[in-house]
Design a protein around this motif. Structure first.
Motif, PDB file in Angstrom:
ATOM      1  N   MET A   1       0.846  -1.178   0.000  1.00  0.00           N
ATOM      2  CA  MET A   1       0.000   0.000   0.000  1.00  0.00           C
ATOM      3  C   MET A   1       0.891   1.242   0.000  1.00  0.00           C
ATOM      4  O   MET A   1       1.878   1.307   0.704  1.00  0.00           O
ATOM      5  N   GLU A   3       2.001   4.961   0.858  1.00  0.00           N
ATOM      6  CA  GLU A   3       1.902   5.849   2.024  1.00  0.00           C
ATOM      7  C   GLU A   3       2.190   7.278   1.568  1.00  0.00           C
ATOM      8  O   GLU A   3       3.216   7.542   0.946  1.00  0.00           O
ATOM      9  N   THR A   5       2.663  11.098   3.018  1.00  0.00           N
ATOM     10  CA  THR A   5       2.891  11.836   4.259  1.00  0.00           C
ATOM     11  C   THR A   5       2.842  13.333   3.992  1.00  0.00           C
ATOM     12  O   THR A   5       3.528  13.843   3.110  1.00  0.00           O
ATOM     13  N   ALA A  41      -5.491  15.108   3.352  1.00  0.00           N
ATOM     14  CA  ALA A  41      -5.228  13.701   3.655  1.00  0.00           C
ATOM     15  C   ALA A  41      -6.520  12.896   3.633  1.00  0.00           C
ATOM     16  O   ALA A  41      -6.557  11.771   3.123  1.00  0.00           O
ATOM     17  N   GLN A  44      -7.617  12.367   0.082  1.00  0.00           N
ATOM     18  CA  GLN A  44      -6.727  11.406  -0.573  1.00  0.00           C
ATOM     19  C   GLN A  44      -7.178   9.972  -0.289  1.00  0.00           C
ATOM     20  O   GLN A  44      -7.026   9.097  -1.120  1.00  0.00           O
ATOM     21  N   ARG A  45      -7.736   9.731   0.889  1.00  0.00           N
ATOM     22  CA  ARG A  45      -8.180   8.391   1.280  1.00  0.00           C
ATOM     23  C   ARG A  45      -9.577   8.045   0.774  1.00  0.00           C
ATOM     24  O   ARG A  45      -9.994   6.889   0.837  1.00  0.00           O
ATOM     25  N   ASP A  71      -8.517   1.934  -4.716  1.00  0.00           N
ATOM     26  CA  ASP A  71      -7.098   1.733  -4.415  1.00  0.00           C
ATOM     27  C   ASP A  71      -6.519   3.042  -3.883  1.00  0.00           C
ATOM     28  O   ASP A  71      -5.871   3.795  -4.597  1.00  0.00           O
ATOM     29  N   ARG A  72      -6.788   3.330  -2.620  1.00  0.00           N
ATOM     30  CA  ARG A  72      -6.403   4.604  -2.015  1.00  0.00           C
ATOM     31  C   ARG A  72      -5.197   4.419  -1.105  1.00  0.00           C
ATOM     32  O   ARG A  72      -5.032   3.360  -0.488  1.00  0.00           O
ATOM     33  N   PRO A  73      -4.354   5.420  -0.990  1.00  0.00           N
ATOM     34  CA  PRO A  73      -3.171   5.303  -0.132  1.00  0.00           C
ATOM     35  C   PRO A  73      -3.498   5.489   1.347  1.00  0.00           C
ATOM     36  O   PRO A  73      -4.543   6.031   1.699  1.00  0.00           O
ATOM     37  N   ASN A  74      -2.595   5.055   2.177  1.00  0.00           N
ATOM     38  CA  ASN A  74      -2.607   5.430   3.586  1.00  0.00           C
ATOM     39  C   ASN A  74      -2.038   6.840   3.665  1.00  0.00           C
ATOM     40  O   ASN A  74      -1.139   7.175   2.904  1.00  0.00           O
ATOM     41  N   THR A  75      -2.552   7.649   4.559  1.00  0.00           N
ATOM     42  CA  THR A  75      -2.020   9.002   4.725  1.00  0.00           C
ATOM     43  C   THR A  75      -1.665   9.244   6.176  1.00  0.00           C
ATOM     44  O   THR A  75      -2.236   8.658   7.093  1.00  0.00           O
ATOM     45  N   SER A  76      -0.680  10.109   6.377  1.00  0.00           N
ATOM     46  CA  SER A  76      -0.294  10.518   7.713  1.00  0.00           C
ATOM     47  C   SER A  76       0.155  11.972   7.666  1.00  0.00           C
ATOM     48  O   SER A  76       0.489  12.500   6.608  1.00  0.00           O
TER      49      SER A  76
END
Length: 81
Positions: A1, A3, A5, A41, A44-45, A71-76
């Motif tokens: 996946m 990521e 940031t 963020a 984006q999810r 198909d979405r990214p993890n965000t932080s």
């Protein structure tokens, strides 16, 4: 996946969030930049529709591929202040 940031930084006389080498617009306060990063963020999810996309790479070659809407990214978010 994947990521993604968002990093809160001082930028251009104010505050911004940065993803990789790309800065957002400047905000007058750190809190406003942080709020904007949180919104970005979250967006984006958010799942979207599956669509065919076309893009040109750095060598001028065009590509076409299907981008899955789920198909979405993890965000932080990192606040270095």
């Amino acid at each position: 996946m994947v990521e993604v940031t968002y990093v809160i930084v001082e930028h251009d006389g104010g505050w911004a969030y940065k993803v990789g080498a790309v800065f957002s617009e400047p905000y007058p306060t750190r809190d406003r930049a942080l709020a904007a990063a949180r919104r970005a963020a979250a967006e984006q999810r958010t799942p979207g529709r599956t669509e065919v996309i076309s893009y040109e790479d750095e060598n001028g070659k065009w590509h076409e591929e299907t981008a899955a809407g789920n198909d979405r990214p993890n965000t932080s978010i990192v606040d270095k202040t």
